[in-house]
Each structure stands twice: as structure tokens, then as C-alpha cells.
Design an enzyme around this catalytic site. Structure first.
Site, PDB file in Angstrom:
ATOM      1  N   TYR A 176       0.827  -1.202   0.000  1.00 48.84           N
ATOM      2  CA  TYR A 176       0.000   0.000   0.000  1.00 48.84           C
ATOM      3  C   TYR A 176       0.865   1.257   0.000  1.00 48.84           C
ATOM      4  O   TYR A 176       0.692   2.144  -0.840  1.00 48.84           O
ATOM      5  CB  TYR A 176      -0.928  -0.003   1.212  1.00 48.84           C
ATOM      6  CG  TYR A 176      -1.758   1.255   1.355  1.00 48.84           C
ATOM      7  CD1 TYR A 176      -2.891   1.453   0.569  1.00 48.84           C
ATOM      8  CD2 TYR A 176      -1.410   2.242   2.282  1.00 48.84           C
ATOM      9  CE1 TYR A 176      -3.655   2.607   0.701  1.00 48.84           C
ATOM     10  CE2 TYR A 176      -2.172   3.389   2.418  1.00 48.84           C
ATOM     11  CZ  TYR A 176      -3.291   3.570   1.627  1.00 48.84           C
ATOM     12  OH  TYR A 176      -4.039   4.716   1.749  1.00 48.84           O
ATOM     13  N   LYS A 180       1.175   3.833  -3.125  1.00 46.01           N
ATOM     14  CA  LYS A 180       0.680   5.198  -2.924  1.00 46.01           C
ATOM     15  C   LYS A 180       1.793   6.203  -3.216  1.00 46.01           C
ATOM     16  O   LYS A 180       1.535   7.293  -3.750  1.00 46.01           O
ATOM     17  CB  LYS A 180       0.161   5.381  -1.498  1.00 46.01           C
ATOM     18  CG  LYS A 180      -1.117   4.609  -1.181  1.00 46.01           C
ATOM     19  CD  LYS A 180      -2.333   5.156  -1.915  1.00 46.01           C
ATOM     20  CE  LYS A 180      -2.840   6.423  -1.292  1.00 46.01           C
ATOM     21  NZ  LYS A 180      -4.115   6.887  -1.895  1.00 46.01           N
TER      22      LYS A 180
END
Length: 423
Positions: A176, A180
């Protein structure tokens, strides 16, 4: 973000907004009201943002794979679509003036371990959103990033946008945060892209920490569930460890201000910029969560456990989740990256957002949010079933019985040698 008459100067727009509505030919010749699109509009932040914009008179499209669980506000349209479907995005972006790219995947819990899904949505989806913004001549794009693009387990105290670099992509321990960070950079690199037929795509990114607020469905319910199952009877990390949170109202405010700061009326001040967004306060997680334990009728964690043990247990739970996924679901109590988020100080300044966007966070109490949550859940039927008890037993057995197995079979160390000591 109010609709502006076509071709009007900023001063004229302001005067027009203050003047009483007149039934003249000029009024009928005004351009349609502003139209924005929010990806991830079925989620908590996306829906809150869309609802706020709709109340201000903006035409809003909420785009998501899942339908919102809340009732749509007047002036809001929902389109069920995937950010990985370029043609669906192209149809949805027609006539849009501004895109808020909020959609993402893998923020917490078991989601953090689904690498392919995270990559395709957070990176692939962002690339398509940028491409379609250009194809559709959308002049403004605001990306909802995260503080994790800079935080990777090393302490950060009152970091800012200029002095804290991106955490090295290859050193991120969770997909993640890494994806991101890639999407964050892609969005900023897209700033200044010429649009077909004239005009320029202007972009900026907002980097919030964890979000809380009324009806939030991710962080608070998950922690409350662990408390009720007596899985959070311990605490870990230094009591001086600090972090930030942001109330959904403040984060919505920041998004609206960022969109305005990408316009000529504001001198395009946010063009190509990144901003840390939070409530302007630093807190210790266990102290901040105290009202939740109190309202649920449980004592606060008093057993201090070495962080290295918790980290190792999280690694075991991650391994078991992935190994047993084809057979059954064993959601991890905590992931390794979540352990570090709790145990390592990472706080950020919001001075840049205050100065350039005019961001002024309102004061909120987590205790008030807890009070609302407890009232809303007290009317639901009790979920204390045999299945819940079985999960509790399995969780306790895994937490207490698999440390030696992990060291022997997986060759895991409590913490990587390059990481700072935790607690």
C-alpha cells in the site's frame, strides 16, 4: 467551489455571487454549474467530500465499484465503475471540471497483503485517471495520498514537505505505502501536461494520516472489535510515541481548498504541490484511544509487551493469512507496518497547507466520535456467537503459541537489522 459565469473575471464572479438573482437574459446565458467527479465516492471520505460539494451547489459524480451505504445528496450522481476501466472513466469524465482521485486499496488489515490488487488499483488506476483527465481536458486533479509515502518505520518529528523525502520505494515493507508513493509521484509529474485544444492539467496531492469521524467504517470499528474480543489487553512501544489523525470534516475542507487553489483566481498556488493534512495535533495512540475503551466498558491496556514480540507475531499472522487464504480467512490482528505506525513517532506540520491553501482545521474530540459510535452500535443485535468465540480462541493460540515456530521455520528476525529499535 461555486459555479462561475463563463468568461467572468474573479472580481466579477465574486460580485455576481453576492448580488441578488435577477431574471435577465444575462442570467440565462450563464454557463452550467461546476461539475466534479470523485473516484472512491462510495467510501467514507469520497462520499463525505461529494456530499459537502453538492451542498455548496456543485454538480457531483461519485464513481466507485461499491455503492455508498448512505443516501445520496441532491445534486449527486453515482456511477458504478472501476478505476481500472479506462473506457468507463472516459464516459464518466465527460464535462468534468475537476477530479478528486480518492480511490485506493490496501490501507489496513488483510487488504494490505493483496499485492496484485493493490498494484492494479493504486498504480494502474491512477495512471488511467491521469490519462483520461488529459483526454477529456479536465484542468484540475487532486490526489488523496498518505503520510506513508514519507514514513517507512524511521522516526519523523514535525516533518514538512520540503525536508522529508519520499521513503525509498524498495524499502517499503507493505504494498500500500509503496504504491501510494508511486501514485503520488505520478500525479505531481503530470502537473503542467498540455491538454488537447489548449489549457493545462494542474495537479496537487494531499497527504493525510488516519481518518476518523462520525460513521467511519474502517479504523474505529476494527479496533472496537478487537477490544470486545479482548485481543487488545496489551500495549507496546514507547509511551512518548506520537502520531497525527485527521477528522473527516477537516480533510474534506482541505480537498475543497486544494481544488480552489488550482484555479487562476487563486494564482494556481497549489499547482504541482504536496500538502500534509491533519488536525494540527500530535497524540499517543493508546492515550488517544482511551475514550473507546472507557465507553465500551473495558479497562485500558496495562500489560506492556516488547514491540519485537508484537512485530514477530504480526509477521506470523501475515504468513498464515497468505498460506491459508485458499482454505479459510485468518485476518491478521495487526500487520508489521501497522505495528511500526503505532510504535514509531511520525508527525507532520501543516504550516504549508495553512499558508498556501488557507487550511484551518476545526477542533474535534475523539470522545464525541466514540459516543456516536457506541450509541449507533448499542441498538444492533449482539454478535457474540460460537463463531466469534472460536475466532477469539484461535487468535489467542496464534499469538501465544507460534513465536518459536516462526523463528525456526521461517527464519524471521524480530526486526530487520536496518530498522530503528522499537520500544
Amino acid at each position: 467551489m461555486k459555479p462561475n459565469p463563463a468568461g467572468s473575471s474573479p472580481e466579477a464572479c465574486k460580485a455576481a455571487g453576492q448580488a441578488p438573482q435577477q431574471k435577465t437574459q444575462t442570467a440565462h446565458m450563464q454557463a452550467p454549474r461546476q461539475k466534479v467527479l470523485v473516484t472512491g465516492g462510495g467510501g467514507y471520505l469520497g462520499f463525505s467530500l461529494g456530499s459537502s460539494l453538492a451542498k455548496s451547489g456543485t454538480s457531483v459524480i461519485l464513481l466507485d465499484l461499491r455503492r455508498p451505504q448512505w443516501e445520496l445528496s441532491p445534486g449527486t450522481e453515482f456511477i458504478q465503475a472501476d478505476v481500472r476501466d479506462e473506457e468507463a472513466l472516459y464516459r464518466a469524465f465527460e464535462g468534468v471540471d475537476c477530479v478528486f482521485h480518492v480511490a485506493s486499496y490496501g490501507m489496513s488489515g488483510a487488504e494490505k497483503l493483496q499485492k496484485e490488487q493493490i498494484e492494479s488499483i493504486n498504480v494502474g488506476g491512477t495512471k488511467l485517471v491521469i490519462n483520461v483527465c488529459v483526454r477529456r481536458r479536465v484542468p484540475r486533479l487532486i490526489y488523496t495520498s498518505t503520510v506513508n509515502v514519507a514514513f517507512g518505520g524511521k522516526p519523523i518529528e514535525q516533518g514538512d514537505e520540503d525536508t522529508v523525502p519520499y521513503f525509498p520505494l524498495e524499502k517499503h515493507m507493505d504494498h500500500y505505502s509503496r504504491t501510494k508513493a508511486i501514485a503520488d509521484q505520478l500525479t505531481l509529474m503530470a502537473n503542467g501536461t498540455p491538454l488537447p485544444g489548449g489549457g493545462t492539467l494542474r495537479t496537487c496531492v494531499l497527504r493525510p494520516p488516519g481518518i476518523y469521524g462520525p460513521e467511519e467504517q474502517r479504523h474505529l470499528p476494527r479496533v472496537a472489535s478487537h477490544i470486545k474480543k479482548r485481543l487488545l489487553m496489551f500495549r507496546f512501544g514507547d509511551r512518548r510515541t506520537q502520531m497525527n489523525w485527521v477528522h473527516v470534516h477537516n480533510l474534506v475542507q482541505a480537498h475543497v481548498l486544494a481544488a480552489e487553489a488550482l484555479t487562476a483566481a487563486k494564482g494556481y498556488v497549489a499547482s504541482g504541490q504536496a500538502y500534509y493534512i491533519n488536525d494540527g495535533e500530535s497524540v499517543n495512540l493508546f492515550e488517544w484511544m482511551a475514550p473507546l475503551f472507557e465507553k465500551l466498558g473495558y479497562s485500558q491496556p496495562w500489560i506492556q509487551v516488547p514491540t519485537s514480540w508484537v512485530y514477530l507475531t504480526a509477521a506470523v499472522m501475515e504468513y498464515l493469512h497468505l498460506a491459508l487464504r485458499p482454505i479459510c480467512s485468518v485476518p491478521p490482528l495487526l500487520t508489521r507496518s501497522e505495528v511500526r505506525s503505532v510504535a514509531v513517532t511520525h508527525t507532520f506540520q501543516i504550516a504549508k497547507a495553512r499558508a498556501q491553501l488557507g487550511y484551518a482545521p476545526d477542533k474535534f474530540r475523539f470522545a464525541d466520535v466514540v459516543e456516536q459510535y457506541v450509541r449507533s452500535t448499542s441498538q444492533r443485535p449482539c454478535g457474540c456467537t460460537a463463531r466469534t468465540l472460536l475466532r477469539l480462541l484461535l487468535g489467542l493460540l496464534l499469538l501465544l503459541g507460534l513465536l518459536a515456530l516462526a523463528l525456526r521455520l521461517l527464519g524471521l528476525q524480530p526486526l530487520p537489522a536496518s530498522a530503528p529499535p522499537l520500544g
